[in-house]
Write an enzyme that holds these catalytic residues in place. Structure first.
Site, mmCIF file in Angstrom:
data_model
loop_
_atom_site.group_PDB
_atom_site.id
_atom_site.type_symbol
_atom_site.label_atom_id
_atom_site.label_comp_id
_atom_site.label_asym_id
_atom_site.label_seq_id
_atom_site.Cartn_x
_atom_site.Cartn_y
_atom_site.Cartn_z
ATOM 1 C CG HIS A 54 -2.021 -1.037 1.118
ATOM 2 N ND1 HIS A 54 -3.031 -1.152 2.046
ATOM 3 C CD2 HIS A 54 -2.269 -2.003 0.188
ATOM 4 C CE1 HIS A 54 -3.850 -2.126 1.701
ATOM 5 N NE2 HIS A 54 -3.402 -2.661 0.585
ATOM 6 C CD GLU A 56 -1.431 3.854 3.935
ATOM 7 O OE1 GLU A 56 -2.528 3.949 4.493
ATOM 8 O OE2 GLU A 56 -1.238 3.141 2.906
ATOM 9 N NE ARG A 195 -13.318 1.295 -26.340
ATOM 10 C CZ ARG A 195 -13.362 0.963 -27.618
ATOM 11 N NH1 ARG A 195 -12.292 0.381 -28.179
ATOM 12 N NH2 ARG A 195 -14.442 1.198 -28.346
ATOM 13 C CB THR A 207 -23.528 -2.674 -30.578
ATOM 14 O OG1 THR A 207 -24.540 -1.693 -30.345
ATOM 15 C CG2 THR A 207 -22.187 -1.979 -30.725
ATOM 16 C CG ASP A 211 -21.446 -0.700 -35.031
ATOM 17 O OD1 ASP A 211 -21.959 -0.553 -36.157
ATOM 18 O OD2 ASP A 211 -21.722 0.033 -34.066
ATOM 19 C CD GLU A 293 -17.067 2.302 -26.215
ATOM 20 O OE1 GLU A 293 -17.235 2.521 -27.436
ATOM 21 O OE2 GLU A 293 -15.952 2.133 -25.704
ATOM 22 N N GLY A 295 -25.759 0.225 -28.046
ATOM 23 C CA GLY A 295 -26.660 0.996 -28.872
ATOM 24 C C GLY A 295 -27.806 1.581 -28.070
ATOM 25 C CG LEU A 299 -26.398 3.566 -24.562
ATOM 26 C CD1 LEU A 299 -26.182 4.494 -25.756
ATOM 27 C CD2 LEU A 299 -25.418 3.923 -23.444
#
Length: 350
Positions: A54, A56, A195, A207, A211, A293, A295, A299
C-alpha cells in the site's frame, strides 16, 4: 505558509501520486502518501498494483533516515487499513514506526476499514486529522466508493450523436461492417484512453453483430478492459472480433455456461431484474467499473432505471437527417468542452 494550506499542499501531492495507480490498482482504491519532517518531504509512495504494498508502506520504505519518522507527519489520501488482507494493516505499520501525526484525506468506506484505522491510530496516541481535500479524494476514488456503498460497479454511459440527435443511420437487414463514424479522431482516441481506465466494457447483440467492434485500446497505451457482451441466442458469428480470444470476454446468454480460453459463456437471467442481477454478478467478480458503449436499446435500459453514474456524450459536426435517435438523459452537466469540431458533454446522475 498557514498550517491548513500546508496540509492541502501535501495532500495534493498525495493525490498526484495516487493517480499513478490508475491502470493497476483496481479493484483496490488509488492511494498516495507523503511523509513530511520540518516542512520537507522525506518519503513518498503510492499503491502501484492490487495485491502489492500500500501507499503508506512504500512511503515509509522510501525514507532514508528512519529515525526522522518519530518526529514526522504522514499524509495519506485514504484512511490507512486496519485489517489483514493481502497485506498487513497500514495503521499498525504507522504505529510501529512511531509516526506521531497522521493527516487523512477521507475515511475508507470499505466495511473492514470504515473508521477502524482512524480509531486504532487515535487509540495508539497518534494525532489524527481527517477530511483534508476530502471532496477531491472522494472524486478520485468515486468508482471504489460506489462499489462499496452501493454494492455495484460505477457505471459510465457513452455515445456519440449528430447535430440533429441521431446516433446511427438505419442499416439494411444483414448489413455489417464499420460503424457510421460521427466523431473525429481526437474523440475516438479519448474513448480508447477511457477504456484503459475502467475494468469492463459492455455492448449489446446488435452493436456486436452490425459494428463488429474490437473494444480494445489500439489507439492508446494501457490495459484493455474485460469485454461483456449480451448475446441471448448466441447469434454473434465466431469470426467476429468479440470472440477472437485476444482479451477476457464474458458472453451473457440464455443457453450455456462454459469457458473457452479467455472467453466465458455465462447463462444469465434476462428477466425484469436483469440490471439488479448484473450489478450483483459484477460486484461478486470485484469489477468496480462498467463502461457502456452499446446501442440505443442497451443505453436506454440503464437510463430508464436510473442505473448509471456518469454519461459522456459526444456531438459530432454532421447531420444524418434520419436514423436511430440518441438517448435522452437528465443529469447535472459537469463538463462541456470543444474537441476540435466536436463537443463533449459529461453528466452526473443526481
Amino acid at each position: 505558509m498557514s498550517e491548513i494550506n500546508q496540509d492541502e499542499l501535501f495532500m495534493e501531492r498525495c493525490l498526484q501520486l495516487a493517480k499513478k495507480g490508475q491502470d493497476a490498482a483496481a479493484p483496490n482504491p488509488m492511494v498516495g502518501s507523503v511523509i513530511v519532517c520540518n516542512g520537507q518531504i522525506i518519503g513518498e509512495g503510492y499503491h502501484q498494483k492490487c495485491g502489492m504494498a500500500h501507499a503508506e508502506v512504500n512511503a515509509i520504505n522510501s525514507v532514508v533516515s528512519k529515525e526522522l519518522l518519530e518526529k514526522s507527519t504522514i499524509y495519506v489520501s485514504l484512511e490507512p487499513c486496519a485489517h489483514h488482507g493481502k497485506t498487513p494493516p497500514c495503521a499498525d505499520l504507522i504505529i510501529g514506526n512511531r509516526i506521531p501525526n497522521v493527516i487523512i484525506g477521507m475515511q475508507d468506506p470499505f466495511a473492514k476499514v470504515n473508521g477502524e484505522g482512524i480509531k486504532k491510530l487515535k487509540h495508539a496516541g497518534c494525532n489524527v486529522k481527517v477530511g483534508i481535500l476530502e471532496n477531491k479524494c472522494a472524486e478520485l476514488n468515486r468508482e471504489f466508493i460506489v462499489f462499496h456503498t452501493k454494492k455495484r460497479p460505477y457505471i459510465i454511459l457513452k455515445w456519440a450523436q449528430t447535430l440533429d440527435g441521431y446516433m446511427d443511420r438505419i442499416r439494411e437487414s444483414g448489413e455489417t461492417g464499420e460503424p457510421n463514424w460521427i466523431t473525429n479522431e481526437v474523440c475516438r482516441a479519448l474513448v480508447h484512453k477511457w477504456r484503459t481506465e475502467v475494468q469492463s466494457i459492455m455492448v449489446g447483440t446488435n452493436t456486436a453483430i452490425i459494428d463488429n467492434p474490437k473494444l480494445n485500446v489500439r489507439s492508446w497505451v494501457g490495459k484493455a478492459p474485460i469485454r461483456i457482451v449480451i448475446d441471448k441466442q448466441l447469434k454473434i458469428p465466431n469470426s467476429h472480433h468479440l470472440l477472437d480470444g485476444l482479451q477476457p470476454t464474458i458472453v451473457l446468454n440464455e443457453r450455456i455456461s462454459e469457458i473457452k480460453g479467455p472467453t466465458e459463456y455465462l447463462k444469465f437471467d434476462f428477466g425484469k431484474e436483469f440490471l439488479r442481477d448484473l450489478n450483483q454478478y459484477l460486484f461478486q467478480r470485484s469489477i468496480t467499473s462498467l463502461f457502456i458503449e452499446g446501442g440505443q436499446e442497451l443505453l436506454n435500459t440503464f437510463i430508464s432505471q436510473s442505473n448509471w453514474d456518469e454519461a459522456r456524450v459526444f456531438t459530432g459536426n454532421k447531420y444524418f437527417n434520419k436514423g436511430i435517435a440518441a438517448p435522452k438523459i437528465k443529469g447535472t452537466m459537469i463538463v462541456n468542452e470543444k474537441l476540435r469540431d466536436n463537443n463533449l458533454a459529461v453528466y452526473k446522475n443526481t
